[in-house]
Each structure stands twice: as C-alpha cells, then as structure tokens.
Design a protein around this motif. Structure first.
Motif, PDB file in Angstrom:
ATOM      1  N   GLU A 158       0.838  -1.205   0.000  1.00 59.24           N
ATOM      2  CA  GLU A 158       0.000   0.000   0.000  1.00 59.24           C
ATOM      3  C   GLU A 158       0.875   1.258   0.000  1.00 59.24           C
ATOM      4  N   ILE A 159       1.943   1.220   0.787  1.00 55.96           N
ATOM      5  CA  ILE A 159       2.870   2.362   0.810  1.00 55.96           C
ATOM      6  C   ILE A 159       3.509   2.523  -0.561  1.00 55.96           C
ATOM      7  N   SER A 160       3.852   1.401  -1.160  1.00 56.63           N
ATOM      8  CA  SER A 160       4.415   1.417  -2.506  1.00 56.63           C
ATOM      9  C   SER A 160       3.467   2.105  -3.482  1.00 56.63           C
ATOM     10  N   ASP A 161       2.202   1.784  -3.380  1.00 60.29           N
ATOM     11  CA  ASP A 161       1.197   2.422  -4.258  1.00 60.29           C
ATOM     12  C   ASP A 161       1.038   3.905  -3.931  1.00 60.29           C
ATOM     13  N   VAL A 162       0.997   4.218  -2.645  1.00 61.65           N
ATOM     14  CA  VAL A 162       0.802   5.612  -2.235  1.00 61.65           C
ATOM     15  C   VAL A 162       1.956   6.485  -2.716  1.00 61.65           C
ATOM     16  N   LEU A 163       3.165   6.001  -2.530  1.00 59.26           N
ATOM     17  CA  LEU A 163       4.342   6.810  -2.866  1.00 59.26           C
ATOM     18  C   LEU A 163       4.831   6.571  -4.291  1.00 59.26           C
ATOM     19  N   ASP A 164       4.171   5.650  -4.984  1.00 55.29           N
ATOM     20  CA  ASP A 164       4.525   5.353  -6.370  1.00 55.29           C
ATOM     21  C   ASP A 164       6.001   4.979  -6.509  1.00 55.29           C
ATOM     22  N   MET A 165       6.383   3.998  -5.720  1.00 54.60           N
ATOM     23  CA  MET A 165       7.764   3.501  -5.775  1.00 54.60           C
ATOM     24  C   MET A 165       7.746   1.995  -5.519  1.00 54.60           C
ATOM     25  N   PRO A 166       8.794   1.305  -5.957  1.00 54.58           N
ATOM     26  CA  PRO A 166       8.828  -0.144  -5.753  1.00 54.58           C
ATOM     27  C   PRO A 166       8.838  -0.526  -4.265  1.00 54.58           C
ATOM     28  N   VAL A 167       8.308  -1.709  -3.982  1.00 50.85           N
ATOM     29  CA  VAL A 167       8.270  -2.189  -2.598  1.00 50.85           C
ATOM     30  C   VAL A 167       9.683  -2.285  -2.028  1.00 50.85           C
ATOM     31  N   THR A 168      10.645  -2.645  -2.861  1.00 48.47           N
ATOM     32  CA  THR A 168      12.025  -2.746  -2.371  1.00 48.47           C
ATOM     33  C   THR A 168      12.546  -1.384  -1.895  1.00 48.47           C
ATOM     34  N   THR A 169      12.162  -0.333  -2.592  1.00 44.51           N
ATOM     35  CA  THR A 169      12.561   1.013  -2.158  1.00 44.51           C
ATOM     36  C   THR A 169      11.877   1.371  -0.849  1.00 44.51           C
ATOM     37  N   VAL A 170      10.615   0.973  -0.720  1.00 43.87           N
ATOM     38  CA  VAL A 170       9.894   1.223   0.530  1.00 43.87           C
ATOM     39  C   VAL A 170      10.606   0.503   1.675  1.00 43.87           C
ATOM     40  N   LYS A 171      10.977  -0.761   1.447  1.00 42.90           N
ATOM     41  CA  LYS A 171      11.671  -1.527   2.496  1.00 42.90           C
ATOM     42  C   LYS A 171      12.984  -0.857   2.868  1.00 42.90           C
ATOM     43  N   THR A 172      13.720  -0.413   1.863  1.00 43.97           N
ATOM     44  CA  THR A 172      15.002   0.243   2.124  1.00 43.97           C
ATOM     45  C   THR A 172      14.805   1.515   2.935  1.00 43.97           C
ATOM     46  N   ARG A 173      13.841   2.319   2.534  1.00 46.04           N
ATOM     47  CA  ARG A 173      13.604   3.579   3.255  1.00 46.04           C
ATOM     48  C   ARG A 173      13.090   3.318   4.673  1.00 46.04           C
ATOM     49  N   LEU A 174      12.288   2.287   4.811  1.00 49.73           N
ATOM     50  CA  LEU A 174      11.793   1.928   6.139  1.00 49.73           C
ATOM     51  C   LEU A 174      12.956   1.489   7.024  1.00 49.73           C
ATOM     52  N   HIS A 175      13.829   0.668   6.482  1.00 50.07           N
ATOM     53  CA  HIS A 175      15.005   0.208   7.232  1.00 50.07           C
ATOM     54  C   HIS A 175      15.885   1.388   7.622  1.00 50.07           C
ATOM     55  N   ARG A 176      16.155   2.266   6.672  1.00 51.03           N
ATOM     56  CA  ARG A 176      16.997   3.431   6.972  1.00 51.03           C
ATOM     57  C   ARG A 176      16.323   4.376   7.964  1.00 51.03           C
ATOM     58  N   GLY A 177      15.025   4.521   7.838  1.00 50.05           N
ATOM     59  CA  GLY A 177      14.284   5.349   8.788  1.00 50.05           C
ATOM     60  C   GLY A 177      14.358   4.786  10.197  1.00 50.05           C
ATOM     61  N   ARG A 178      14.208   3.447  10.308  1.00 48.08           N
ATOM     62  CA  ARG A 178      14.311   2.808  11.630  1.00 48.08           C
ATOM     63  C   ARG A 178      15.712   2.970  12.198  1.00 48.08           C
ATOM     64  N   GLU A 179      16.718   2.803  11.341  1.00 47.83           N
ATOM     65  CA  GLU A 179      18.106   2.981  11.793  1.00 47.83           C
ATOM     66  C   GLU A 179      18.333   4.406  12.274  1.00 47.83           C
ATOM     67  N   PHE A 180      17.807   5.353  11.529  1.00 44.74           N
ATOM     68  CA  PHE A 180      17.927   6.760  11.907  1.00 44.74           C
ATOM     69  C   PHE A 180      17.300   6.975  13.284  1.00 44.74           C
ATOM     70  N   LEU A 181      16.110   6.412  13.476  1.00 48.06           N
ATOM     71  CA  LEU A 181      15.419   6.553  14.761  1.00 48.06           C
ATOM     72  C   LEU A 181      16.179   5.848  15.874  1.00 48.06           C
ATOM     73  N   ARG A 182      16.694   4.646  15.577  1.00 47.91           N
ATOM     74  CA  ARG A 182      17.440   3.898  16.590  1.00 47.91           C
ATOM     75  C   ARG A 182      18.634   4.700  17.069  1.00 47.91           C
ATOM     76  N   LYS A 183      19.385   5.265  16.124  1.00 48.45           N
ATOM     77  CA  LYS A 183      20.558   6.054  16.507  1.00 48.45           C
ATOM     78  C   LYS A 183      20.160   7.289  17.304  1.00 48.45           C
ATOM     79  N   LYS A 184      19.078   7.891  16.888  1.00 53.68           N
ATOM     80  CA  LYS A 184      18.628   9.105  17.562  1.00 53.68           C
ATOM     81  C   LYS A 184      18.103   8.803  18.970  1.00 53.68           C
ATOM     82  N   LEU A 185      17.509   7.631  19.137  1.00 52.06           N
ATOM     83  CA  LEU A 185      16.880   7.302  20.412  1.00 52.06           C
ATOM     84  C   LEU A 185      17.766   6.476  21.337  1.00 52.06           C
TER      85      LEU A 185
END
Length: 190
Positions: A158-185
């Motif tokens: 659904e995120i892939s459809d909303v943002l008009d990007m491949p699911v693999t890109t969504v997974k990558t951005r989600l992973h990087r976002g979580r890493e960013f949050l982990r480091k920050k927190l």
C-alpha cells in the motif's frame, strides 16, 4: 467490506453525488488529519492538508484510476502535499516555539490531552514526545514511509502504491528510517 463501501461511494461521488462525497470525507478525514499531523507536527497545517486533499480529489476525479484502491490514491495525494509543505519550510517548527497568532501558547498546547493520570501518563507523554521529536528529525523521504507504516498501519504494498515507488525502495527507506530513529533514540532514556 470497506472497499465495497468505498467503491460504491466513489462511483456516486464521481457522478456528482454531493452526499456520497461528504460520506467519503467523513470516512477518511481523521485518517488524513493524523497522517498530516504526524508528518507536519502542526494542527493548522494538518487541517489545511485535509482540506487541500479533498479539494484535489474533488477537482481531479478524472485522474482517479478505479483499478486502484481509493484510499491509496487519497493517501498519495495527502502524502505528496505533506512532502511539498515540508520542502517549502524554511525554519523547522518546534513544540517549544511560541505560536505567532496566539500569545502564551506553544506547540505542546496543541497536542491532544489524554485524561488518564499522573505518573504513568507523564512517562507515556515523555516517551511520545521523545519519539515525536525523533520522527520530526527524519528526512522527508524516510518520515513519510515510517508514518505510513507505523502510524497509519499501511502494508508495504500500500505504501508502494501511495508513494509510487517499488516495494524494495519502501523496504530500504523503512530500514533506513528505523536505523535513523534507533541512533537518535539510543541515548534517550525511555
């Protein structure tokens, strides 16, 4: 069930049925508000996004592809509006900052209260604020994915459809976002 309900309302709304359009607004306005509020951290801007989203839907029915879910199209419009608004911001808004139009109020006063109680609620609020600050600090491309996944609870496709990007890109951005949050927190006491 909801999809069939949406399909019926969308068909009627596209034919000019004002009541059906109002029903669609009722169904989705709070979800879009929460998405926008999480992305923009500003109640007024989130309300603007809700209005702008439904205005765009109303003006652009001919662009809606009935093969895709209405909610996907709606989230895409709202997310893109939020990203555009984030890009246009010069300074960031902080909860500590006073509000220009209302003397003596800051961003904390806009956060909806929860009338539970003392110590556990204080800790919960502190934790939420800490996470909110961390999400606020995410770059827009990670922020949208994290909010859609964890706050709006959309699936990866659904995120892939909303943002008009491949699911693999969504997974990558989600992973990087979580890493960013982990480091920050990681140095915060939760």
């Amino acid at each position: 069930m909801v999809d069939h309900f949406d399909v019926r309302l969308v068909k009627l709304a596209r034919q000019g049925d004002q009541e059906a359009f109002a029903d669609l607004v009722d169904v989705y306005k709070d979800k879009i508000f929460h998405l926008a509020y999480r992305m923009l951290s500003n109640r007024h801007e989130a309300e603007d996004i809700v209005q702008e989203t439904f205005l765009r839907v109303y003006k652009n029915w001919e662009r809606y592809d009935e093969k895709q879910k209405f909610s996907t199209w709606l989230y895409r419009i709202a997310t893109n509006l939020c990203i555009d608004r984030l890009r246009k911001r010069k300074p960031n808004y902080y909860l500590d900052a006073g509000m220009n139009d209302q003397e003596g109020l800051d961003g904390y006063t806009l956060i909806p209260g929860d009338e539970r109680t003392p110590e556990s609620e204080y800790l919960l609020t502190e934790t939420q604020q800490t996470i909110h600050y961390a999400i606020e600090g995410l770059p827009a491309k990670y922020k949208s994915v994290v909010i859609l996944r964890y706050l709006q609870e959309l699936s990866l496709s659904e995120i892939s459809d909303v943002l008009d990007m491949p699911v693999t890109t969504v997974k990558t951005r989600l992973h990087r976002g979580r890493e960013f949050l982990r480091k920050k927190l990681q140095h915060k006491v939760l």
